[in-house]
Structures are given as structure tokens and as C-alpha cells.
Design a protein around this motif. Structure first.
Motif, PDB file in Angstrom:
ATOM      1  N   HIS A 155     -10.856 -48.028 -63.670  1.00 24.21           N
ATOM      2  CA  HIS A 155     -12.223 -47.974 -64.498  1.00 24.21           C
ATOM      3  C   HIS A 155     -12.451 -46.890 -65.130  1.00 24.21           C
ATOM      4  CE1 HIS A 155     -12.080 -52.285 -64.197  1.00 24.21           C
ATOM      5  NE2 HIS A 155     -12.726 -52.343 -62.737  1.00 24.21           N
ATOM      6  N   THR A 156     -11.480 -45.796 -64.672  1.00 24.65           N
ATOM      7  CA  THR A 156     -11.673 -44.487 -65.824  1.00 24.65           C
ATOM      8  C   THR A 156     -10.822 -44.682 -66.964  1.00 24.65           C
ATOM      9  OG1 THR A 156     -10.404 -43.383 -64.670  1.00 24.65           O
ATOM     10  CG2 THR A 156     -12.631 -43.019 -63.891  1.00 24.65           C
ATOM     11  N   ALA A 157     -11.101 -44.029 -68.248  1.00 24.24           N
ATOM     12  CA  ALA A 157     -10.003 -44.557 -69.292  1.00 24.24           C
ATOM     13  C   ALA A 157      -8.704 -43.912 -68.959  1.00 24.24           C
ATOM     14  CB  ALA A 157     -10.960 -44.034 -70.510  1.00 24.24           C
ATOM     15  N   GLY A 158      -8.722 -42.667 -68.543  1.00 21.14           N
ATOM     16  CA  GLY A 158      -7.510 -42.030 -68.417  1.00 21.14           C
ATOM     17  C   GLY A 158      -6.409 -42.790 -67.364  1.00 21.14           C
ATOM     18  N   ALA A 159      -7.181 -43.017 -66.406  1.00 13.95           N
ATOM     19  CA  ALA A 159      -6.414 -43.799 -65.276  1.00 13.95           C
ATOM     20  C   ALA A 159      -5.912 -45.122 -65.823  1.00 13.95           C
ATOM     21  CB  ALA A 159      -7.250 -43.905 -64.063  1.00 13.95           C
ATOM     22  N   ASP A 160      -6.648 -45.946 -66.376  1.00 17.72           N
ATOM     23  CA  ASP A 160      -6.403 -47.161 -66.699  1.00 17.72           C
ATOM     24  C   ASP A 160      -5.289 -47.110 -67.969  1.00 17.72           C
ATOM     25  OD1 ASP A 160      -8.017 -48.215 -64.970  1.00 17.72           O
ATOM     26  OD2 ASP A 160      -9.363 -48.970 -66.493  1.00 17.72           O
ATOM     27  N   ALA A 161      -5.501 -46.218 -68.760  1.00 13.72           N
ATOM     28  CA  ALA A 161      -4.453 -45.782 -69.850  1.00 13.72           C
ATOM     29  C   ALA A 161      -3.109 -45.609 -69.227  1.00 13.72           C
ATOM     30  CB  ALA A 161      -5.134 -45.108 -71.063  1.00 13.72           C
ATOM     31  N   ALA A 162      -3.079 -44.688 -68.372  1.00 16.48           N
ATOM     32  CA  ALA A 162      -1.801 -44.135 -67.926  1.00 16.48           C
ATOM     33  C   ALA A 162      -1.058 -45.212 -67.067  1.00 16.48           C
ATOM     34  CB  ALA A 162      -1.877 -43.179 -66.977  1.00 16.48           C
ATOM     35  N   ALA A 163      -1.902 -46.205 -66.404  1.00 15.66           N
ATOM     36  CA  ALA A 163      -1.152 -47.169 -65.455  1.00 15.66           C
ATOM     37  C   ALA A 163      -0.784 -48.315 -66.191  1.00 15.66           C
ATOM     38  CB  ALA A 163      -2.294 -47.767 -64.463  1.00 15.66           C
TER      39      ALA A 163
END
Length: 270
Positions: A155-163
Motif C-alpha cells: 500500500h505504498t505506490a512504489g512497492a505495489d507497482a514494483a511487485a
């Protein structure tokens, strides 16, 4: 894979965090665009933005972003020129991106008098999971766990986008046959037919509504979420991997009516 439909494309994982789920009344507080350009050059563009409205505490509990974190930062409109460059003719990868993130950012563009660029394709890993008939639940956290993808700081944009980007590659490696087709045919395959019934056997409409709006559905001894980021996950799974999301659903700022919140709380305490 003998054929990679994404070869030679700009491919970016994309995710948003927002003040809430309503595109009409809520705004973006964080975005992330991560991936690689057509020549392999890494792409990493993410930012917190001032939503120009307060962030409800229940939303802050989900993504950890508070009013003080965004106060005085540039508004979303100041990022549009760079986002135009990244989105134009790109393959956009996200989880539930076609129903949530892409329409949400489209509305944000319109608020600033701009038009969202046309991507080459949109690949939604939620749609892919359904088309591949993967076992439930289909939430991002559950799928990442099943495919061995690390999802820290969910639920942080960077972590979710990368995952999400890595999740797609793992899906393609695991089930290569459906991806041995041109990109446009791949997109048609993903979006064709009824995405709920096609992959789940029964669609949400076949499950008894738990609440007055049908956002929650009864499936045996559990409840299935039929909306939002955890759409397709069971309540038991969401409660285990994202308890703050369940707390938000039970709160007055959540998506449920008062009577439905009461029923949900009673269900959880039984």
C-alpha cells in the motif's frame, strides 16, 4: 518464453495511493511508475503530491500518508508533463488498474484540463489471474505470496507497482502458453468475456450479497470482497494480510452503510 509479447516495449508498473475510493470526491496522494524503456533504460518516477484536500485518517491507516507528509508539496498537475512521456505508447501493468488506477488518474488529468495519453496496452494482473483460473484469493498480496514475490511496504505506490510488475513476469513464466500471442491479441484475451465468471466459475452476481450494495458477497463460510484493492480476496485473507483495511471497512469513512458495518462487526466477532 519462446515469444515475449512485451519485447521492445516500454513496460511500466503503475500504482496510486489516494484519499479514498471515490473518483468524484477523492484525490491522488502518491503515484509510482516503475519499469524499463524500450531500450532497457530503467524508469523510476514516483512522488507524493498535495491532494488539495484532507486525507481521512482511515485512508492514512492503509497507506501511511498523512496531511503533514504532503502539505506544501506540488499538486498532481505539476507531474503531468513527465507522466505524459512515460505513459505514451507504453504497456501499463497494474493490479486492478483497469477498474481503479487508470480511471482515477484519468479523472485527475481532467481536473487539470489535460487528456490522459493513450498507452500501447494495459495489462491488469487481476484480470490475468482470473483468465488463468488461478485459485482464490486474487488480491495482490495473496498472488505475490503464491508466486514468491516479495511485497514489503504494501500500500505504498512504489512497492505495489514494483511487485505487480514482477508478479506479471512470474505469471508469464509459470503459464507461458497464453502469452504466446501478439500484444494486442493478449489484451483482447484478457478483457474478453465476463472476467468474474470466466475465472471463478461463478461470478459475484451468483453469490448472495452480504451488504445492501453487494460490495461483500457470501461464499460458503466466508465473505468475498467484490470491490476495491482486495477485490476477489476472502475477508479472512484480508484480515490476515491487511487488518487496517478491514478496520477501514468497519469505520464510518468506509464504503458500507451503518447497518452493514454493524453486521460486519458482528460477523467478525462471532
Amino acid at each position: 518464453m519462446s515469444h515475449d509479447p512485451l519485447a521492445g516495449c516500454r513496460v511500466v508498473g503503475f500504482d496510486l495511493e489516494t484519499t479514498g475510493l471515490s473518483r468524484r470526491s477523492h484525490r491522488i496522494v502518491q503515484f509510482a511508475v516503475l519499469g524499463s524503456d524500450s531500450d532497457g533504460t530503467p524508469i523510476h518516477y514516483e512522488a507524493l503530491v498535495d491532494p488539495q484536500r484532507s486525507i481521512p485518517m482511515d485512508s492514512s491507516r492503509v497507506h501511511g500518508i498523512h496531511d503533514a507528509d504532503v502539505k506544501g508539496l506540488p499538486a498532481f498537475g505539476e507531474h503531468i508533463d513527465r507522466l505524459d512521456e512515460l505513459f505514451e505508447d507504453a504497456v501499463i501493468v497494474g493490479h486492478n488498474v483497469r477498474r481503479f488506477d487508470w480511471p482515477f488518474i484519468n479523472d485527475e488529468y481532467l481536473r487539470f484540463g489535460r487528456t490522459l495519453p493513450e498507452p500501447k496496452a494495459i495489462i491488469d494482473t487481476l484480470e490475468v489471474a482470473r483468465k488463468l483460473r488461478l485459485p482464490r484469493p486474487h488480491g495482490l498480496g495473496s498472488l505475490c505470496k503464491n508466486f514468491g514475490v516479495s511485497l514489503e511496504n504494501a500500500h505504498t505506490a512504489g512497492a505495489d507497482a514494483a511487485a505487480t510488475l514482477l508478479l506479471l513476469w512470474r505469471m508469464m513464466e509459470s503459464e507461458p502458453k497464453p502469452f504466446r500471442r501478439p500484444l494486442q491479441d493478449l489484451q483482447t484475451w484478457m478483457t474478453g468475456g465476463n472476467d468474474s465468471s470466466d475465472a471463478l466459475g461463478r461470478g459475484y452476481d451468483d453469490l448472495e450479497p452480504f451488504d445492501s450494495r453487494g460490495r461483500l458477497r457470501l461464499d460458503g463460510d466466508d465473505i468475498v470482497l467484490a470491490f476495491g484493492r482486495h477485490r476477489g480476496d476472502t475477508l479472512a485473507t484480508v484480515r490476515a494480510i491487511d487488518p487496517e483495511y478491514v478496520n477501514w471497512m468497519r469505520s464510518p469513512n468506509g464504503p458500507l452503510e451503518a447497518a452493514d458495518r454493524k453486521r460486519l462487526s458482528e460477523w467478525l466477532t462471532d
